[in-house]
Design a protein around this motif. Structure first.
Motif, PDB file in Angstrom:
ATOM      1  N   ASN A  43       0.875  -1.169  -0.103  1.00 15.35           N
ATOM      2  CA  ASN A  43      -0.036  -0.190   0.135  1.00 15.35           C
ATOM      3  C   ASN A  43       0.881   1.290  -0.028  1.00 15.35           C
ATOM      4  N   VAL A  44       0.799   1.856  -1.021  1.00 15.58           N
ATOM      5  CA  VAL A  44       1.412   3.314  -1.049  1.00 15.58           C
ATOM      6  C   VAL A  44       0.570   4.347  -1.741  1.00 15.58           C
ATOM      7  N   ASN A  45       0.861   5.629  -1.268  1.00 24.81           N
ATOM      8  CA  ASN A  45       0.204   6.680  -1.559  1.00 24.81           C
ATOM      9  C   ASN A  45       0.040   6.995  -3.014  1.00 24.81           C
ATOM     10  N   PRO A  46       1.195   7.028  -3.979  1.00 24.53           N
ATOM     11  CA  PRO A  46       1.188   7.528  -5.210  1.00 24.53           C
ATOM     12  C   PRO A  46       0.502   6.377  -6.089  1.00 24.53           C
ATOM     13  N   SER A  47       0.019   6.810  -7.105  1.00 20.70           N
ATOM     14  CA  SER A  47      -0.694   5.937  -8.344  1.00 20.70           C
ATOM     15  C   SER A  47       0.386   5.096  -8.958  1.00 20.70           C
ATOM     16  N   VAL A  48      -0.200   3.999  -9.474  1.00 18.87           N
ATOM     17  CA  VAL A  48       0.821   3.182 -10.352  1.00 18.87           C
ATOM     18  C   VAL A  48       1.722   4.021 -11.256  1.00 18.87           C
ATOM     19  N   LEU A  49       1.194   4.664 -11.982  1.00 14.90           N
ATOM     20  CA  LEU A  49       2.005   5.723 -12.836  1.00 14.90           C
ATOM     21  C   LEU A  49       3.086   6.455 -12.075  1.00 14.90           C
ATOM     22  N   GLU A  50       2.604   7.261 -11.091  1.00 17.56           N
ATOM     23  CA  GLU A  50       3.582   7.851 -10.164  1.00 17.56           C
ATOM     24  C   GLU A  50       4.619   7.029  -9.712  1.00 17.56           C
ATOM     25  N   LEU A  51       4.199   5.842  -9.283  1.00 18.42           N
ATOM     26  CA  LEU A  51       5.228   4.905  -8.577  1.00 18.42           C
ATOM     27  C   LEU A  51       6.277   4.420  -9.631  1.00 18.42           C
ATOM     28  N   MET A  52       5.889   4.294 -10.898  1.00 11.46           N
ATOM     29  CA  MET A  52       6.874   4.094 -12.142  1.00 11.46           C
ATOM     30  C   MET A  52       7.643   5.329 -12.584  1.00 11.46           C
ATOM     31  N   GLY A  53       7.354   6.250 -12.010  1.00 12.74           N
ATOM     32  CA  GLY A  53       7.977   7.587 -12.506  1.00 12.74           C
ATOM     33  C   GLY A  53       7.543   8.293 -13.562  1.00 12.74           C
ATOM     34  N   VAL A  54       6.048   8.096 -13.721  1.00 17.08           N
ATOM     35  CA  VAL A  54       5.273   8.840 -14.789  1.00 17.08           C
ATOM     36  C   VAL A  54       4.598  10.016 -14.067  1.00 17.08           C
ATOM     37  N   ARG A  55       4.944  11.006 -13.706  1.00 21.47           N
ATOM     38  CA  ARG A  55       4.095  12.075 -13.223  1.00 21.47           C
ATOM     39  C   ARG A  55       4.437  13.530 -13.792  1.00 21.47           C
ATOM     40  N   LEU A  56       3.609  14.532 -13.405  1.00 18.74           N
ATOM     41  CA  LEU A  56       3.613  15.703 -13.856  1.00 18.74           C
ATOM     42  C   LEU A  56       4.635  16.615 -13.098  1.00 18.74           C
ATOM     43  N   GLU A  57       4.449  16.418 -11.828  1.00 14.22           N
ATOM     44  CA  GLU A  57       5.517  16.969 -10.915  1.00 14.22           C
ATOM     45  C   GLU A  57       7.004  16.871 -11.174  1.00 14.22           C
ATOM     46  N   GLY A  58       7.659  17.788 -11.337  1.00 16.18           N
ATOM     47  CA  GLY A  58       8.973  17.683 -11.657  1.00 16.18           C
ATOM     48  C   GLY A  58       9.249  17.273 -13.009  1.00 16.18           C
ATOM     49  N   LEU A  59       8.347  17.433 -13.704  1.00 19.26           N
ATOM     50  CA  LEU A  59       8.689  16.826 -15.299  1.00 19.26           C
ATOM     51  C   LEU A  59       9.504  17.791 -16.109  1.00 19.26           C
ATOM     52  N   LEU A  60       9.354  19.073 -15.891  1.00 18.34           N
ATOM     53  CA  LEU A  60      10.310  20.130 -16.433  1.00 18.34           C
ATOM     54  C   LEU A  60      11.738  19.913 -16.045  1.00 18.34           C
ATOM     55  N   SER A  61      12.156  19.860 -14.837  1.00 20.72           N
ATOM     56  CA  SER A  61      13.480  19.521 -14.350  1.00 20.72           C
ATOM     57  C   SER A  61      13.826  18.019 -14.609  1.00 20.72           C
ATOM     58  N   ALA A  62      12.940  17.398 -14.781  1.00 22.63           N
ATOM     59  CA  ALA A  62      13.484  15.758 -15.195  1.00 22.63           C
ATOM     60  C   ALA A  62      13.739  15.450 -16.705  1.00 22.63           C
ATOM     61  N   ALA A  63      12.996  16.626 -17.515  1.00 23.13           N
ATOM     62  CA  ALA A  63      13.299  16.503 -19.033  1.00 23.13           C
ATOM     63  C   ALA A  63      14.489  17.537 -19.351  1.00 23.13           C
ATOM     64  N   VAL A  64      14.696  18.545 -18.576  1.00 22.16           N
ATOM     65  CA  VAL A  64      15.589  19.452 -19.156  1.00 22.16           C
ATOM     66  C   VAL A  64      17.078  19.208 -18.439  1.00 22.16           C
ATOM     67  N   LEU A  65      17.023  18.684 -17.106  1.00 20.05           N
ATOM     68  CA  LEU A  65      18.563  18.443 -16.735  1.00 20.05           C
ATOM     69  C   LEU A  65      19.140  17.636 -17.252  1.00 20.05           C
ATOM     70  N   PRO A  66      18.443  16.302 -17.773  1.00 19.78           N
ATOM     71  CA  PRO A  66      19.330  15.446 -18.337  1.00 19.78           C
ATOM     72  C   PRO A  66      19.727  15.629 -19.755  1.00 19.78           C
ATOM     73  N   LEU A  67      18.792  16.465 -20.642  1.00 16.57           N
ATOM     74  CA  LEU A  67      18.895  16.941 -21.673  1.00 16.57           C
ATOM     75  C   LEU A  67      20.315  17.891 -21.568  1.00 16.57           C
ATOM     76  N   LEU A  68      20.385  18.556 -20.624  1.00 13.66           N
ATOM     77  CA  LEU A  68      21.595  19.625 -20.741  1.00 13.66           C
ATOM     78  C   LEU A  68      22.742  18.660 -20.273  1.00 13.66           C
TER      79      LEU A  68
END
Length: 178
Positions: A43-68
């Motif tokens: 039993n965890v609070n986040p949804s399955v997709l959030e648990l798998m790392g698919v979420r909107l929170e932090g999406l910008l930094s998660a996309a931009v920092l690895p790209l840089l």
């Protein structure tokens, strides 16, 4: 009967069949994680997709920092390539942004497999689906080291295919696969 080793791994029909199968497995992976969570009574609070790392929170930094970071890693080879290009950096930049060459890439099954399908599906399955299942069982540190072992085992078919095609000696195959 079709022998799956009779065609080279870069044969377009084999690439299409394998891409379809890995896309199906990737699409089913959230359901597998959800079923496992129910079966293992996790039993965890986040949804399955959030648990798998698919979420909107932090999406910008998660996309931009690895790209840089990737841009920094490729800066050296790009500068080296620009130095070899008779037109200098602008010539290299022009060839990198050439729409015709990108259209050729998108139409190439090998390029699509290597640059789009494989990285996307492997990240979602081996990092997104496997880590949420491993962490409760092994802890975060062990999971970080165990997940790549599953990744390696999943790719043993490359060794078997090369061995059956008698391309190289077994030591060369193992060295290349390692």
């Amino acid at each position: 009967m079709f022998d799956r080793y009779s065609k080279a791994r870069d044969h377009p029909s084999l690439i299409k069949r394998r891409c379809a199968s890995v896309l199906l497995v990737t699409a089913l992976s959230p359901a597998v994680v959800k079923a496992w969570m129910h079966w293992a009574d996790v039993n965890v609070n986040p949804s399955v997709l959030e648990l798998m790392g698919v979420r909107l929170e932090g999406l910008l930094s998660a996309a931009v920092l690895p790209l840089l970071l990737t841009m920094v890693f490729y800066l050296g080879p790009l500068v080296h390539s620009a130095m070899d290009n008779p037109d200098g950096f602008t010539g290299e930049l022009h060839s990198a942004l050439d729409v015709q060459s990108w259209m050729l890439c998108v139409g190439d099954a090998v390029w699509l497999r290597n640059q789009v399908v494989a990285p996307l599906t492997e990240e979602l399955v081996f990092r997104g689906a496997m880590l949420p299942m491993l962490v409760p069982c092994t802890g975060p540190t062990a999971a970080i080291f165990v997940a790549p072992l599953f990744f390696g085992v999943a790719h043993l078919h490359h060794i078997i295919a090369q061995w059956r095609l008698h391309k190289d000696s077994m030591s060369e195959i193992l060295l290349g696969s390692g």
